[in-house]
Design an enzyme around this catalytic site. Structure first.
Site, PDB file in Angstrom:
ATOM      1  CE  LYS A  54      -2.299   4.482   7.346  1.00  0.00           C
ATOM      2  NZ  LYS A  54      -3.505   5.106   7.883  1.00  0.00           N
TER       3      LYS A  54
ATOM      4  CD  GLU B 259     -11.768   5.547   4.544  1.00  0.00           C
ATOM      5  OE1 GLU B 259     -11.308   4.666   5.298  1.00  0.00           O
ATOM      6  OE2 GLU B 259     -11.121   6.014   3.608  1.00  0.00           O
TER       7      GLU B 259
ATOM      8  NE  ARG C 273      -2.559   0.903   3.533  1.00  0.00           N
ATOM      9  CZ  ARG C 273      -3.237   0.575   4.626  1.00  0.00           C
ATOM     10  NH1 ARG C 273      -4.488   0.144   4.537  1.00  0.00           N
ATOM     11  NH2 ARG C 273      -2.695   0.677   5.823  1.00  0.00           N
TER      12      ARG C 273
HETATM   13  N1  PLP Z   1      -9.220   4.136   6.634  1.00  0.00           N
HETATM   14  C1  PLP Z   1      -8.400   5.130   6.984  1.00  0.00           C
HETATM   15  C2  PLP Z   1      -8.706   6.485   6.518  1.00  0.00           C
HETATM   16  C3  PLP Z   1      -7.269   4.848   7.779  1.00  0.00           C
HETATM   17  O1  PLP Z   1      -6.449   5.828   8.146  1.00  0.00           O
HETATM   18  C4  PLP Z   1      -7.033   3.535   8.205  1.00  0.00           C
HETATM   19  C5  PLP Z   1      -5.859   3.212   9.006  1.00  0.00           C
HETATM   20  O2  PLP Z   1      -4.866   2.774   8.532  1.00  0.00           O
HETATM   21  C6  PLP Z   1      -7.922   2.542   7.817  1.00  0.00           C
HETATM   22  C7  PLP Z   1      -9.001   2.870   7.031  1.00  0.00           C
HETATM   23  C8  PLP Z   1      -7.695   1.123   8.219  1.00  0.00           C
HETATM   24  O3  PLP Z   1      -6.687   0.528   7.476  1.00  0.00           O
HETATM   25  P1  PLP Z   1      -5.843  -0.666   8.071  1.00  0.00           P
HETATM   26  O4  PLP Z   1      -6.813  -1.717   8.445  1.00  0.00           O
HETATM   27  O5  PLP Z   1      -4.977  -1.092   6.945  1.00  0.00           O
HETATM   28  O6  PLP Z   1      -5.094  -0.144   9.221  1.00  0.00           O
HETATM   29  C1  COI Z   2      -4.074   3.097  11.556  1.00  0.00           C
HETATM   30  O1  COI Z   2      -5.064   2.476  11.936  1.00  0.00           O
HETATM   31  O2  COI Z   2      -2.960   2.575  11.471  1.00  0.00           O
HETATM   32  C2  COI Z   2      -4.156   4.487  11.178  1.00  0.00           C
HETATM   33  O3  COI Z   2      -3.259   4.954  10.540  1.00  0.00           O
HETATM   34  C3  COI Z   2      -5.304   5.287  11.582  1.00  0.00           C
HETATM   35  C4  COI Z   2      -4.902   6.533  12.268  1.00  0.00           C
HETATM   36  C5  COI Z   2      -6.119   7.340  12.420  1.00  0.00           C
HETATM   37  C6  COI Z   2      -4.232   6.289  13.589  1.00  0.00           C
END
Ligand code: PLP
Ligand code: COI
Length: 341
Positions: A184, A220, A82
């Site tokens: 991200k 989201e 990612r």
């Molecule tokens: N959506 C957003 C905007 C996020 O910042 C995060 C955190 O990483 C997620 C979703 C969840 O992603 P992940 O499950 O890969 O941590």
């Molecule tokens: C994560 O879940 O790793 C994120 O980056 C989300 C953030 C809002 C702490």
């Protein structure tokens, strides 16, 4: 190895400086060998690309102590992939996937004394990130970059742990169609700050963002994807090109289908369907699965059947299975658990 003297059970989701972090620099078209360093500060040009035009991307993953005493991470290869997508979208050089995973391993091993013990309720949050460090004044990508990884022990993202949250449907947008919502990038979070401060001032825990073009579909929150459970027990999760492809959500979809035998629909979810949902959760590395009890749409309350006192039954099964896999209590699918030590 002796653990640091930390009150693990009472940690919030905050930053604590740990002993070592990893740094690699990109100059003259190539990344250097990279190394662990002691200094947590960064010195850069007043005109660095990250400071002027927010050229920065990041990742988030966790290290866990398993029930048999190993330290592991969860699917770090997907974070590396990612980050590659994020870097390409912001015209930044790619940091090799193998090296990304090695950097994570080095940082976790070097800070093993900060990895919370099994059963403490805390985990080690790992933050890889990359930014333009050379001077940029005309709008263009930087020529030099820095990739870093640090870690910090954390407790639950939302105060109160697994108590159901109250969220509001926001009038602010998080990500434009064809924009950067699917990567991200720090800029996505900068523009969510006013919305989250506003939501907190109004007494809400989080925002639900809708699709900006029609404002009819669920996207989201600022830091997690949504997972819903319908009244007939199906798991439904929004599909959109402008949400972050959450690794937690993708893993939960697999868990729901393959471990729990549930039907899963990944599709557009309309705001008008919310009242028909039995359960709602926010899923992400930081959020794990945080249950939502109430969604407020401009004063109109949508109360989830699961209520405000505890997680709904399906959400709980998903939570227990995912965390069981992460902590070594339940056998993981091939390749999900990356043992560090
Ligand atoms: N959506 C957003 C905007 C996020 O910042 C995060 C955190 O990483 C997620 C979703 C969840 O992603 P992940 O499950 O890969 O941590
Ligand atoms: C994560 O879940 O790793 C994120 O980056 C989300 C953030 C809002 C702490």
């Amino acid at each position: 190895m002796e653990k640091k003297n930390i009150d693990w059970a009472n940690l919030g989701f905050g930053y604590m400086q740990t002993d070592k972090r990893y740094v690699s620099n990109f100059k003259n078209g190539a990344w250097d060998a990279g190394a662990l360093v002691d200094d947590s500060n960064i010195v850069m040009s007043e005109c660095a690309g990250v400071l002027q035009y927010a050229q920065t991307v990041f990742e988030g993953l966790k290290a866990y102590t398993t029930d048999d005493g190993h330290i592991v991470t969860f699917r770090p290869d997907l974070n590396a992939e990612r980050m590659e997508q994020s870097a390409k979208r912001l015209e930044m050089p790619v940091f090799d996937k193998g090296r990304f995973v090695e950097a994570v391993e080095q940082v976790v091993s070097a800070n093993a004394a900060f990895v919370p013990p099994y059963g403490s309720g805390a985990t080690l949050y790992i933050r890889p990130y990359m930014f333009g460090i050379s001077p940029v004044i005309g709008v263009k990508p930087a020529e030099e970059y820095q990739f870093r990884v640090f870690c910090t022990p954390v407790g639950p993202y939302f105060k109160g742990g697994v108590k159901p949250l109250t969220i509001k449907i926001s009038d602010f947008d998080r990500a434009a169609p064809h924009g950067t919502g699917h990567i991200k990038a720090g800029l996505n979070y900068a523009m969510s700050l006013h919305a989250i401060v506003t939501a907190h001032e109004e007494g809400y825990d989080e925002n639900m963002y809708l699709d900006p073009s029609t404002r009819t579909k669920v996207e989201e929150t600022g830091g997690a994807n949504f997972l819903f459970v319908t009244k007939d027990g199906k798991v439904v999760t929004p599909k959109s090109d402008s949400i972050l492809p959450s690794i937690t959500r993708r893993s939960l979809v697999h868990v729901a289908k393959e471990y729990l035998g549930l039907t899963v629909e990944e599709r557009e979810v309309y705001k008008d369907e919310l009242a028909d949902m039995a359960e709602c959760g926010l899923c992400g590395t930081a959020a794990v699965i945080s249950p939502v009890g109430k969604i407020v749409d401009h004063g109109k309350e949508i109360c989830l059947a699961s209520g405000m006192s505890e997680m709904g039954p399906v959400t709980k099964k998903l939570y227990d299975t995912l965390t069981g896999i992460q902590m070594g209590r339940i056998e993981a699918p091939e390749g999900w658990i990356h043992v560090i030590m």
